[in-house]
Design a protein around this motif. Structure first.
Motif, PDB file in Angstrom:
ATOM      1  N   MET A  45      11.000  19.013  40.326  1.00  0.00           N
ATOM      2  CA  MET A  45      11.335  20.439  40.334  1.00  0.00           C
ATOM      3  C   MET A  45      10.382  21.205  39.427  1.00  0.00           C
ATOM      4  O   MET A  45       9.931  22.310  39.763  1.00  0.00           O
ATOM      5  CB  MET A  45      12.779  20.635  39.871  1.00  0.00           C
ATOM      6  N   ASP A  46      10.053  20.596  38.281  1.00  0.00           N
ATOM      7  CA  ASP A  46       9.116  21.243  37.352  1.00  0.00           C
ATOM      8  C   ASP A  46       7.725  21.359  37.969  1.00  0.00           C
ATOM      9  O   ASP A  46       7.055  22.394  37.829  1.00  0.00           O
ATOM     10  CB  ASP A  46       9.034  20.451  36.044  1.00  0.00           C
ATOM     11  N   ILE A  47       7.278  20.289  38.657  1.00  0.00           N
ATOM     12  CA  ILE A  47       5.952  20.323  39.284  1.00  0.00           C
ATOM     13  C   ILE A  47       5.906  21.380  40.377  1.00  0.00           C
ATOM     14  O   ILE A  47       4.910  22.113  40.516  1.00  0.00           O
ATOM     15  CB  ILE A  47       5.585  18.935  39.853  1.00  0.00           C
ATOM     16  N   ILE A  48       6.977  21.494  41.148  1.00  0.00           N
ATOM     17  CA  ILE A  48       7.052  22.530  42.185  1.00  0.00           C
ATOM     18  C   ILE A  48       6.909  23.910  41.552  1.00  0.00           C
ATOM     19  O   ILE A  48       6.186  24.776  42.060  1.00  0.00           O
ATOM     20  CB  ILE A  48       8.385  22.421  42.953  1.00  0.00           C
ATOM     21  N   GLY A  49       7.579  24.111  40.418  1.00  0.00           N
ATOM     22  CA  GLY A  49       7.470  25.395  39.716  1.00  0.00           C
ATOM     23  C   GLY A  49       6.064  25.658  39.217  1.00  0.00           C
ATOM     24  O   GLY A  49       5.550  26.780  39.342  1.00  0.00           O
ATOM     25  N   LEU A  50       5.409  24.626  38.671  1.00  0.00           N
ATOM     26  CA  LEU A  50       4.035  24.779  38.191  1.00  0.00           C
ATOM     27  C   LEU A  50       3.082  25.116  39.335  1.00  0.00           C
ATOM     28  O   LEU A  50       2.210  25.985  39.207  1.00  0.00           O
ATOM     29  CB  LEU A  50       3.587  23.489  37.490  1.00  0.00           C
ATOM     30  N   LEU A  51       3.249  24.426  40.459  1.00  0.00           N
ATOM     31  CA  LEU A  51       2.388  24.687  41.609  1.00  0.00           C
ATOM     32  C   LEU A  51       2.590  26.103  42.140  1.00  0.00           C
ATOM     33  O   LEU A  51       1.632  26.761  42.556  1.00  0.00           O
ATOM     34  CB  LEU A  51       2.663  23.658  42.715  1.00  0.00           C
ATOM     35  N   SER A  52       3.824  26.570  42.110  1.00  0.00           N
ATOM     36  CA  SER A  52       4.098  27.934  42.570  1.00  0.00           C
ATOM     37  C   SER A  52       3.430  28.963  41.662  1.00  0.00           C
ATOM     38  O   SER A  52       2.856  29.951  42.134  1.00  0.00           O
ATOM     39  CB  SER A  52       5.604  28.180  42.636  1.00  0.00           C
ATOM     40  N   GLN A  53       3.488  28.727  40.354  1.00  0.00           N
ATOM     41  CA  GLN A  53       2.812  29.634  39.419  1.00  0.00           C
ATOM     42  C   GLN A  53       1.302  29.599  39.631  1.00  0.00           C
ATOM     43  O   GLN A  53       0.635  30.637  39.559  1.00  0.00           O
ATOM     44  CB  GLN A  53       3.150  29.240  37.982  1.00  0.00           C
ATOM     45  N   TYR A  54       0.768  28.408  39.869  1.00  0.00           N
ATOM     46  CA  TYR A  54      -0.661  28.277  40.147  1.00  0.00           C
ATOM     47  C   TYR A  54      -1.039  29.069  41.401  1.00  0.00           C
ATOM     48  O   TYR A  54      -2.068  29.759  41.437  1.00  0.00           O
ATOM     49  CB  TYR A  54      -1.019  26.799  40.331  1.00  0.00           C
ATOM     50  N   GLU A  55      -0.205  28.995  42.428  1.00  0.00           N
ATOM     51  CA  GLU A  55      -0.457  29.727  43.673  1.00  0.00           C
ATOM     52  C   GLU A  55      -0.508  31.229  43.439  1.00  0.00           C
ATOM     53  O   GLU A  55      -1.158  31.962  44.173  1.00  0.00           O
ATOM     54  CB  GLU A  55       0.636  29.418  44.700  1.00  0.00           C
ATOM     55  N   HIS A  56       0.170  31.685  42.390  1.00  0.00           N
ATOM     56  CA  HIS A  56       0.192  33.118  42.100  1.00  0.00           C
ATOM     57  C   HIS A  56      -0.915  33.531  41.125  1.00  0.00           C
ATOM     58  O   HIS A  56      -0.866  34.603  40.532  1.00  0.00           O
ATOM     59  CB  HIS A  56       1.566  33.529  41.562  1.00  0.00           C
ATOM     60  N   VAL A 115       0.101  14.302  39.380  1.00  0.00           N
ATOM     61  CA  VAL A 115       0.584  14.899  40.626  1.00  0.00           C
ATOM     62  C   VAL A 115       0.189  16.375  40.711  1.00  0.00           C
ATOM     63  O   VAL A 115      -0.257  16.849  41.757  1.00  0.00           O
ATOM     64  CB  VAL A 115       2.116  14.729  40.757  1.00  0.00           C
ATOM     65  N   PHE A 116       0.322  17.106  39.612  1.00  0.00           N
ATOM     66  CA  PHE A 116      -0.021  18.530  39.605  1.00  0.00           C
ATOM     67  C   PHE A 116      -1.490  18.732  39.963  1.00  0.00           C
ATOM     68  O   PHE A 116      -1.832  19.467  40.904  1.00  0.00           O
ATOM     69  CB  PHE A 116       0.290  19.122  38.231  1.00  0.00           C
ATOM     70  N   TYR A 117      -2.382  18.049  39.232  1.00  0.00           N
ATOM     71  CA  TYR A 117      -3.804  18.192  39.524  1.00  0.00           C
ATOM     72  C   TYR A 117      -4.187  17.536  40.851  1.00  0.00           C
ATOM     73  O   TYR A 117      -5.072  18.013  41.566  1.00  0.00           O
ATOM     74  CB  TYR A 117      -4.647  17.606  38.399  1.00  0.00           C
ATOM     75  N   GLY A 118      -3.507  16.445  41.180  1.00  0.00           N
ATOM     76  CA  GLY A 118      -3.813  15.750  42.429  1.00  0.00           C
ATOM     77  C   GLY A 118      -3.546  16.611  43.645  1.00  0.00           C
ATOM     78  O   GLY A 118      -4.326  16.605  44.603  1.00  0.00           O
ATOM     79  N   VAL A 119      -2.445  17.351  43.621  1.00  0.00           N
ATOM     80  CA  VAL A 119      -2.148  18.252  44.736  1.00  0.00           C
ATOM     81  C   VAL A 119      -3.224  19.323  44.846  1.00  0.00           C
ATOM     82  O   VAL A 119      -3.706  19.626  45.952  1.00  0.00           O
ATOM     83  CB  VAL A 119      -0.751  18.900  44.552  1.00  0.00           C
ATOM     84  N   ILE A 120      -3.642  19.893  43.714  1.00  0.00           N
ATOM     85  CA  ILE A 120      -4.670  20.939  43.748  1.00  0.00           C
ATOM     86  C   ILE A 120      -5.991  20.368  44.265  1.00  0.00           C
ATOM     87  O   ILE A 120      -6.679  20.993  45.084  1.00  0.00           O
ATOM     88  CB  ILE A 120      -4.860  21.569  42.355  1.00  0.00           C
ATOM     89  N   ARG A 121      -6.355  19.175  43.807  1.00  0.00           N
ATOM     90  CA  ARG A 121      -7.622  18.565  44.237  1.00  0.00           C
ATOM     91  C   ARG A 121      -7.647  18.305  45.748  1.00  0.00           C
ATOM     92  O   ARG A 121      -8.685  18.380  46.387  1.00  0.00           O
ATOM     93  CB  ARG A 121      -7.843  17.223  43.522  1.00  0.00           C
ATOM     94  N   ASN A 122      -6.500  17.957  46.293  1.00  0.00           N
ATOM     95  CA  ASN A 122      -6.450  17.490  47.677  1.00  0.00           C
ATOM     96  C   ASN A 122      -5.661  18.417  48.592  1.00  0.00           C
ATOM     97  O   ASN A 122      -5.188  18.013  49.640  1.00  0.00           O
ATOM     98  CB  ASN A 122      -5.840  16.083  47.705  1.00  0.00           C
ATOM     99  N   VAL A 123      -5.547  19.687  48.190  1.00  0.00           N
ATOM    100  CA  VAL A 123      -4.655  20.610  48.898  1.00  0.00           C
ATOM    101  C   VAL A 123      -5.093  20.885  50.338  1.00  0.00           C
ATOM    102  O   VAL A 123      -4.248  21.118  51.215  1.00  0.00           O
ATOM    103  CB  VAL A 123      -4.511  21.926  48.104  1.00  0.00           C
ATOM    104  N   MET A 124      -6.376  20.825  50.626  1.00  0.00           N
ATOM    105  CA  MET A 124      -6.824  21.103  51.996  1.00  0.00           C
ATOM    106  C   MET A 124      -6.354  20.012  52.953  1.00  0.00           C
ATOM    107  O   MET A 124      -5.863  20.305  54.056  1.00  0.00           O
ATOM    108  CB  MET A 124      -8.344  21.255  52.038  1.00  0.00           C
ATOM    109  N   PHE A 125      -6.471  18.756  52.537  1.00  0.00           N
ATOM    110  CA  PHE A 125      -5.975  17.661  53.374  1.00  0.00           C
ATOM    111  C   PHE A 125      -4.457  17.694  53.470  1.00  0.00           C
ATOM    112  O   PHE A 125      -3.882  17.484  54.553  1.00  0.00           O
ATOM    113  CB  PHE A 125      -6.422  16.313  52.811  1.00  0.00           C
ATOM    114  N   LEU A 126      -3.777  17.978  52.367  1.00  0.00           N
ATOM    115  CA  LEU A 126      -2.311  18.023  52.372  1.00  0.00           C
ATOM    116  C   LEU A 126      -1.809  19.151  53.274  1.00  0.00           C
ATOM    117  O   LEU A 126      -0.853  18.967  54.046  1.00  0.00           O
ATOM    118  CB  LEU A 126      -1.792  18.188  50.942  1.00  0.00           C
ATOM    119  N   ASP A 127      -2.435  20.307  53.195  1.00  0.00           N
ATOM    120  CA  ASP A 127      -2.012  21.427  54.046  1.00  0.00           C
ATOM    121  C   ASP A 127      -2.325  21.163  55.516  1.00  0.00           C
ATOM    122  O   ASP A 127      -1.559  21.567  56.406  1.00  0.00           O
ATOM    123  CB  ASP A 127      -2.667  22.727  53.576  1.00  0.00           C
ATOM    124  N   TYR A 128      -3.441  20.506  55.772  1.00  0.00           N
ATOM    125  CA  TYR A 128      -3.741  20.109  57.157  1.00  0.00           C
ATOM    126  C   TYR A 128      -2.626  19.208  57.684  1.00  0.00           C
ATOM    127  O   TYR A 128      -2.146  19.376  58.821  1.00  0.00           O
ATOM    128  CB  TYR A 128      -5.083  19.377  57.222  1.00  0.00           C
TER     129      TYR A 128
END
Length: 438
Positions: A5-16, A49-62
């Protein structure tokens, strides 16, 4: 589950629009005030996980968009992203990841969202290898490796023989690197401290140690300025300038000050280093850190480096370091969002700024003096092409060959500039120039 839940919150803040490193540092500081606080393992998991999602977000979103027409809620997309990251990039129990993902979804969005997340993740587990194989067949390595196509194509063009090796390297998790302050500390005590803390050395480059734990930053030695954070590439740029005791040195773009401090140590704290930056708050950080380290020859000044010749006059420094503002594509392991915020237009604008600074800095170098030009990027437009332009209009400079340090992977361009491509060190370019009479 609360960690996710915390990582989801961090990713959402990063998206903003918030910077990833500031977000994570603030989060950890906040958690330090709570009991029982985060364990070392929990911190490591959140960071990866936080940085990993950002690094690989294009493949994950695909992978998400292939299975879903639309997602209205950002937290659901981030839950899928982090779950898919665990499944594909970490040695995780797939069933356990799905279970936790579904439970988080049900807790936050209800049973329907839980069933939705369950279906998407199970489809990903069944089909991800086939998806990757198809992407590779279609020549879409850029999606598999999560690189913007323009950047992928540029690296492939510039480094035809080893572009995949380079691009894969920049998706690895970075290791912390530190050096000791030889003005008030020694290697023997440092190695003893590492042994006490159970910290292992992964690689040593000159005076820089790559280690397997960030615990070193919590020690009194770090807080006293006996140990500092510095990358090996950054240290080498300072080393190649070869500053000597008693000389007058100019560091044109100094913040955060690591190279100025390293040079002050090399000079035995004797001489003068004028450290410039255009941001006053960054100069205050340099002042604070140099005081902590017992360094008194670094003098921070607020100035645009393009104006140095007008401010200081011709041939007023023995040596000049131009570590120019750049696109930062050499540090994407540590700042992965750079990939998604910079475009070729930004690179071209930065290349012009870099050349302007380099031309101004050249005028304040004494005859017989040295200038080192460096960037933390791997694009020729900011490196080889810029130096080529500079040498055409400044025939009173010649390239001085440098020896690549042991334990460092890199190669020289046709001018003699060093490109560092190393799985530990930041991607860096540096070239040493000597001012001669003509």
């Amino acid at each position: 589950m609360s960690l996710k839940m915390d990582i989801i919150g961090l990713l959402s803040q990063y998206e903003h629009g918030k910077f990833s490193n500031i977000l994570l540092n603030d989060y950890f500081k906040e958690k330090e005030t709570e009991l029982p606080g985060l364990t070392r393992g929990e911190k490591g998991f959140i960071t990866e996980v936080f940085y990993g999602v950002i690094r690989n977000v294009m493949f994950l979103d695909y992978s998400i968009d292939k299975r879903v027409k639309s997602i209205d809620k950002l937290w659901v997309r981030n839950l899928l992203r982090l779950s898919m990251y665990q499944i594909h990039f970490m040695d995780s129990d797939d069933a356990g990841v799905v279970y936790e993902g579904v439970e988080v979804a049900k807790l936050r969005g209800g049973t329907f969202i839980g069933s939705f997340v369950n279906g998407v993740l199970r489809s990903f587990i069944r089909e991800k290898d086939e998806d990757i194989e198809k992407l590779l067949e279609e020549g879409r390595e850029d999606i598999v490796l999560s690189y913007p196509k323009w950047f992928f194509d540029e690296i492939k063009w510039e480094h035809k023989e080893n572009y995949l090796e380079i691009l894969k390297s920049y998706k690895k998790i970075p290791n912390i690197s530190v050096k000791i302050n030889k003005l008030n500390y020694n290697e023997e005590d440092f190695l003893g401290l590492l042994e006490i803390k159970g910290i292992k050395i992964l690689k040593k480059v000159e005076d820089v140690y790559y280690i397997d734990s960030g615990m070193i930053l919590e020690t009194s030695e770090f807080k006293r300025g006996q140990i500092t954070v510095q990358d090996g590439s950054s240290f080498l740029a300072a080393k190649y300038l070869d500053p000597q005791p008693g000389e007058r040195i100019l560091d044109t773009c100094s913040a955060p000050g690591g190279k100025s401090m390293a040079m002050a140590e090399m000079m035995g704290n004797e001489g003068e280093i004028v450290a410039l930056d255009i941001h006053e708050h960054k100069l205050k950080l340099i002042e604070s850190r140099t005081k902590q380290m017992g360094i008194d020859i670094v003098h921070p000044e607020l100035m645009d480096a393009r104006l140095v010749d007008a401010e200081f006059g011709a041939e007023s420094f023995d040596r000049v370091l131009v570590d120019a503002p750049c696109s930062g594509f050499g540090v994407i392991r540590k700042k992965p969002e750079v990939l998604y915020t910079k475009k070729m237009k930004n690179v071209q604008e930065l290349a012009k700024l870099q050349l302007d600074i380099l031309n101004a800095a050249a005028k304040v170098v004494k005859v017989g003096g040295t200038l080192v030009y460096s960037t933390c990027t791997i694009l020729n437009k900011e490196n080889l092409e810029n130096v080529t332009r500079f040498l055409k209009t400044n025939p009173n400079f010649e390239v001085e060959k440098v020896e690549i340090s042991p334990n460092v992977n890199g190669s020289f361009d046709k001018l003699g500039g060093l490109n560092i491509f190393d799985e530990f060190l930041d991607g860096f370019y540096m070239i040493k120039l000597k001012k001669i009479e003509k």
